[in-house]
Design a protein around this motif. Structure first.
Motif, PDB file in Angstrom:
ATOM      1  N   LYS A 191       0.829  -1.204   0.000  1.00  8.18           N
ATOM      2  CA  LYS A 191       0.000   0.000   0.000  1.00  8.18           C
ATOM      3  C   LYS A 191       0.863   1.255   0.000  1.00  8.18           C
ATOM      4  N   ALA A 198      -1.303  -1.473  -3.493  1.00 10.80           N
ATOM      5  CA  ALA A 198      -2.558  -1.839  -2.839  1.00 10.80           C
ATOM      6  C   ALA A 198      -3.332  -0.576  -2.478  1.00 10.80           C
ATOM      7  N   THR A 199      -4.643  -0.639  -2.618  1.00 10.63           N
ATOM      8  CA  THR A 199      -5.498   0.498  -2.263  1.00 10.63           C
ATOM      9  C   THR A 199      -6.239   0.271  -0.955  1.00 10.63           C
ATOM     10  N   GLU A 200      -6.468  -0.999  -0.598  1.00  4.63           N
ATOM     11  CA  GLU A 200      -7.180  -1.319   0.637  1.00  4.63           C
ATOM     12  C   GLU A 200      -6.676  -2.650   1.177  1.00  4.63           C
TER      13      GLU A 200
END
Length: 250
Positions: A50, A55-57
């Motif tokens: 992230k 990664a976003t979540e």
């Protein structure tokens, strides 16, 4: 890309386990519990992805009794965005078998649609080393086990992940299409400590509770434990004999 991370509540690795008097299992009364060390590495790797913008979540998942919320709060304090507890009865708790865990994670994956699932290669309580492989088979996804290095190219739709893994002959490098299942080895990273401000913030992050029945997964045990016993202790004579054999071999 959404990353799903599985974490397990186990006896702290600094604690010496005690066997119950009746030999039915390990005594967990008044024993310090913590996150499985291999799963800490999985959470750390998701956070690093992230931080790199890959990664976003990050969604942390645990399967166990209500007290497993403590383990999920630790993952939230480290940097996960939200958590899901699939709650089991206290008498089942730590005894959910790897296949049932894999089926639960597969159901959640179909709902959450992550681009990657990361979990420890094994838990230090049962040392099964089965869940990641079973999960990949149930989902029909490629798997990279015992990962010591990860490099992601692209997104979950058309991306790839390059996994370096340790094998008997040295290092093996695999290139997998996303989505994929990754299991972590010890040399992948060094997990961070959760800071006090992040621990406080974790209390307000969302933590949903589900059950195996809601997901349509049967967690009834299919294996029977006949007896649990401590390893036999060496007597003084046996210890000297073992030392003598070791000396002769050298």
């Amino acid at each position: 890309m959404k990353v799903l991370v599985a974490v397990k509540r186990v006896i702290d690795f600094n604690v010496k386990p005690r066997v119950k008097m009746d030999g039915s299992g390990v005594d967990l009364a008044n024993v310090k519990m913590s996150m499985n060390p291999f799963d800490e590495i999985a959470v750390e790797e998701a956070i690093r992805l992230k931080e790199k913008g890959v990664a976003t979540e990050i969604v942390a998942v645990s399967i166990g009794p209500q007290k497993a919320q403590e383990t999920l709060r630790t993952s939230l304090a480290m940097g996960a965005d939200r958590a899901i507890l699939v709650q089991t009865p206290d008498d089942v708790g730590s005894e959910v078998e790897p296949l049932a865990v894999a089926k639960i994670l597969a159901k959640l994956a179909s709902e959450e649609q992550p681009g990657m699932i990361i979990l420890g290669k094994q838990a230090i309580d049962d040392d099964s080393n089965q869940t990641g492989q079973m999960l990949a088979a149930l989902l029909g996804w490629p798997q990279g086990t015992f990962a010591s290095k990860l490099e992601v190219q692209g997104d979950s739709g058309d991306g790839e992940v390059t996994v370096t893994r340790e094998v008997d002959g040295g290092l093996e490098t695999d290139r997998l299409k996303l989505p994929a299942v990754i299991t972590t080895d010890l040399r992948l990273n060094e997990p961070r400590y959760a800071s006090l401000p992040n621990i406080m913030k974790a209390k307000s992050k969302p933590l949903a509770t589900r059950t195996a029945d809601e997901l349509g997964v049967d967690i009834a045990r299919r294996l029977e434990t006949l007896k649990v016993a401590e390893p036999p202790r060496l007597t003084g004579r046996a210890t000297r004999s073992a030392a003598s054999m070791s000396s002769s071999a050298n």
